[in-house]
Design a protein around this motif. Structure first.
Motif, short mmCIF file in Angstrom:
data_model
loop_
_atom_site.label_atom_id
_atom_site.label_comp_id
_atom_site.label_asym_id
_atom_site.label_seq_id
_atom_site.Cartn_x
_atom_site.Cartn_y
_atom_site.Cartn_z
N GLN A 167 45.75 6.99 -30.63
CA GLN A 167 44.93 8.02 -29.99
C GLN A 167 44.01 8.74 -30.97
OE1 GLN A 167 44.84 8.73 -26.58
NE2 GLN A 167 46.12 6.89 -26.40
N PHE A 168 44.45 8.87 -32.23
CA PHE A 168 43.70 9.65 -33.22
C PHE A 168 43.21 8.76 -34.37
CE2 PHE A 168 46.62 12.50 -31.09
CZ PHE A 168 45.85 13.63 -30.81
N LYS A 169 42.99 7.47 -34.09
CA LYS A 169 42.67 6.52 -35.16
C LYS A 169 41.39 6.85 -35.91
CE LYS A 169 40.94 3.12 -31.77
NZ LYS A 169 41.64 3.61 -30.58
N ASP A 170 40.47 7.56 -35.27
CA ASP A 170 39.19 7.88 -35.92
C ASP A 170 39.22 9.21 -36.67
OD1 ASP A 170 38.04 5.53 -34.91
OD2 ASP A 170 37.54 6.53 -33.01
N CYS A 171 40.33 9.95 -36.58
CA CYS A 171 40.38 11.27 -37.22
C CYS A 171 41.78 11.60 -37.74
CB CYS A 171 39.91 12.35 -36.22
SG CYS A 171 40.83 12.35 -34.65
N MET A 172 42.47 10.61 -38.29
CA MET A 172 43.83 10.82 -38.76
C MET A 172 43.90 11.86 -39.88
SD MET A 172 46.14 9.29 -37.02
CE MET A 172 47.51 9.47 -38.15
N ASP A 173 42.83 12.01 -40.65
CA ASP A 173 42.84 12.99 -41.74
C ASP A 173 42.80 14.42 -41.23
OD1 ASP A 173 40.27 12.46 -40.78
OD2 ASP A 173 39.31 13.10 -42.63
N GLU A 174 42.50 14.61 -39.93
CA GLU A 174 42.45 15.95 -39.34
C GLU A 174 43.75 16.32 -38.63
OE1 GLU A 174 38.94 16.63 -36.93
OE2 GLU A 174 37.92 14.96 -37.94
N SER A 222 43.79 25.63 -39.99
CA SER A 222 42.34 25.77 -39.73
C SER A 222 41.66 24.41 -39.66
CB SER A 222 41.69 26.59 -40.85
OG SER A 222 42.27 27.88 -40.91
N GLY A 223 40.94 24.18 -38.57
CA GLY A 223 40.18 22.95 -38.39
C GLY A 223 41.02 21.72 -38.11
N LYS A 224 42.31 21.89 -37.91
CA LYS A 224 43.21 20.75 -37.71
C LYS A 224 43.42 20.44 -36.22
CE LYS A 224 44.39 19.89 -42.04
NZ LYS A 224 44.11 18.59 -42.70
N LYS A 225 43.66 19.17 -35.94
CA LYS A 225 44.11 18.75 -34.62
C LYS A 225 45.65 18.81 -34.66
CE LYS A 225 40.19 15.62 -33.94
NZ LYS A 225 39.43 16.46 -33.01
N CYS A 226 46.19 19.86 -34.12
CA CYS A 226 47.62 20.11 -34.23
C CYS A 226 48.41 19.37 -33.15
CB CYS A 226 47.90 21.61 -34.13
SG CYS A 226 47.32 22.54 -35.56
N GLU A 244 48.60 28.47 -27.92
CA GLU A 244 47.64 29.59 -28.00
C GLU A 244 47.61 30.19 -29.41
OE1 GLU A 244 48.82 32.39 -25.04
OE2 GLU A 244 48.49 31.00 -23.36
N VAL A 245 48.79 30.37 -30.01
CA VAL A 245 48.88 30.95 -31.35
C VAL A 245 48.19 30.04 -32.37
CG1 VAL A 245 50.49 31.59 -33.19
CG2 VAL A 245 50.95 32.27 -30.83
N LEU A 246 48.36 28.73 -32.24
CA LEU A 246 47.74 27.79 -33.17
C LEU A 246 46.21 27.86 -33.08
CD1 LEU A 246 50.12 24.75 -32.68
CD2 LEU A 246 49.83 26.05 -34.80
N LEU A 247 45.69 27.96 -31.87
CA LEU A 247 44.23 28.08 -31.71
C LEU A 247 43.73 29.39 -32.30
CD1 LEU A 247 43.50 26.63 -28.14
CD2 LEU A 247 42.96 25.60 -30.36
N GLU A 248 44.51 30.45 -32.14
CA GLU A 248 44.14 31.75 -32.72
C GLU A 248 44.09 31.68 -34.24
OE1 GLU A 248 47.03 34.45 -31.22
OE2 GLU A 248 46.28 34.37 -29.14
N HIS A 249 44.88 30.77 -34.82
CA HIS A 249 44.90 30.61 -36.27
C HIS A 249 43.93 29.54 -36.77
CE1 HIS A 249 48.48 33.13 -36.04
NE2 HIS A 249 48.49 33.21 -37.36
N GLY A 250 43.04 29.11 -35.89
CA GLY A 250 41.95 28.24 -36.34
C GLY A 250 42.08 26.77 -36.04
N ALA A 251 43.11 26.35 -35.34
CA ALA A 251 43.24 24.93 -34.99
C ALA A 251 42.09 24.52 -34.08
CB ALA A 251 44.57 24.67 -34.30
N SER A 252 41.60 23.28 -34.26
CA SER A 252 40.48 22.82 -33.43
C SER A 252 40.96 22.31 -32.08
CB SER A 252 39.71 21.70 -34.15
OG SER A 252 40.55 20.60 -34.43
N GLU A 253 42.14 21.69 -32.05
CA GLU A 253 42.73 21.19 -30.82
C GLU A 253 44.25 21.29 -30.94
OE1 GLU A 253 39.51 17.53 -30.10
OE2 GLU A 253 41.66 17.11 -30.17
#
Length: 339
Positions: A167-174, A222-226, A244-253
């Motif tokens: 599912q995340f093969k194009d963005c595994m580093d995120e 921050s900026g991570k796909k959690c 919700e808490v993860l998004l408040e701390h900067g997660a992208s998804e």
């Protein structure tokens, strides 16, 4: 080695679609038809359970496929009564395949004058004549020690690893794996190691049972796909709050991978309205129509790993080999391009 020609499967009412899928998968592996034993499970007017097996099982290696999910008491009694029927019919060996082991959350005394119900259930299973248990992602691994018979505890993390890589093969580093509480760190770390991703923790503090007062994120998301990883999603309150808490701390998804989708009460509605982009469940518990129709809930199958584990037990070969991606990948071949 077993003396019987083929393993025999029987199922209760808990999760017939999974039992049928396991039988189909085993038929494909064996090259011969492996069906479910012909039996009837009925209830008398007072809801007593009655089981009758229509096939000869004398000397057979029997596998009962039955999750003890909602209604937990009915499904547990079906399992025990099926085992008793098989034992009294001279089955050679009885293995209980319990994809979701209910009562596992009552694995210790958290306060005075409370039961350890997981141990009681283990005693009942042993007393019914079951000689081996095959399950997946026990809520607490020490429950294996409650049994006086062998217990094989499969893990969903190898399946999840294949799915995440696909599912995340194009963005595994995120990608970042998140444990929703301190107690689940070992489970989350296992998946993080498999996909070579960093790990974060959401530490929660409860004022009273069922209510989360405060959540703290340990780690930089921050900026991570959690991806939140846990074994059970019951009412989904903690899961949705953590997202919700993860998004408040900067997660992208935020996504979630949960082994057992109990999904009771308002769970489906909460997940559908939550900020989570997706919730991935296995089919250890038969998904309800609401779960199947939810736009952001997806089901991954466990029939391939259970079918192979049953064959390994029957053959007397290693079950722990299924924990390795190199072994599991071919079993799920064609389902995931990243395997």
């Amino acid at each position: 080695m077993p003396q019987t020609a083929e393993p025999k499967l029987i199922t209760g009412n808990a999760n017939k679609p999974l039992a049928n899928a396991v039988a189909r998968r085993m038929s494909m592996h064996r090259g011969v038809q492996v069906g479910l034993c012909d039996a009837r499970i009925e209830r008398f007017n007072d809801q007593e359970i009655f089981v009758e097996v229509y096939e000869n099982v004398r000397g057979e290696d029997m596998f009962i496929i039955q999750s003890t999910s909602n209604p937990a008491n009915d499904n547990l009694m079906e399992l025990l009564i099926m085992a008793d029927a098989l034992r009294r019919s001279s089955a050679q060996r009885i293995t209980a395949v319990i994809p979701y082991f209910g009562y596992a959350r009552q694995d210790r005394r958290t306060k005075a004058r409370t039961p350890i119900t997981a141990k009681l259930v283990a005693n009942m299973i042993y007393g019914a004549g079951i000689e081996r248990v095959l399950t997946m992602d026990l809520h607490a691994t020490q429950i294996q020690g409650f049994f006086d018979i062998p217990v094989d505890n499969l893990y969903a993390s190898p399946i999840f690893a294949l799915d995440v890589k696909d599912q995340f093969k194009d963005c595994m580093d995120e990608v970042m794996i998140v444990s929703p509480d301190v107690g689940g760190v070992a489970r989350a770390r296992e998946l993080a190691k498999r996909i070579n991703a960093p790990l974060s923790i959401v530490d929660k503090r409860r004022e009273k049972a069922g209510e989360v007062a405060e959540m703290t994120v340990i780690g930089d998301v921050s900026g991570k796909k959690c991806i939140i990883v846990d074994d059970i999603c019951d009412t989904a309150g903690t899961l949705c709050k953590a997202a919700e808490v993860l998004l408040e701390h900067g997660a992208s998804e935020v996504h979630a991978y949960i082994t057992h989708g109990v999904m009771s009460g308002p769970a489906v509605e909460r997940v559908s309205k939550s900020v989570m982009k997706s919730l991935v469940l296995t089919d250890t518990i038969a998904p309800s129509e609401a779960v199947r129709n939810a736009p952001n809930i997806r089901i991954v199958p466990t029939a391939p790993i259970f079918a192979q584990a049953i064959l390994n037990i029957w053959n007397g070969t290693s079950v722990s080999s299924l924990f390795e991606t190199d072994t599991l990948g071919p079993i799920y071949d064609g389902m995931y391009s990243a395997s």
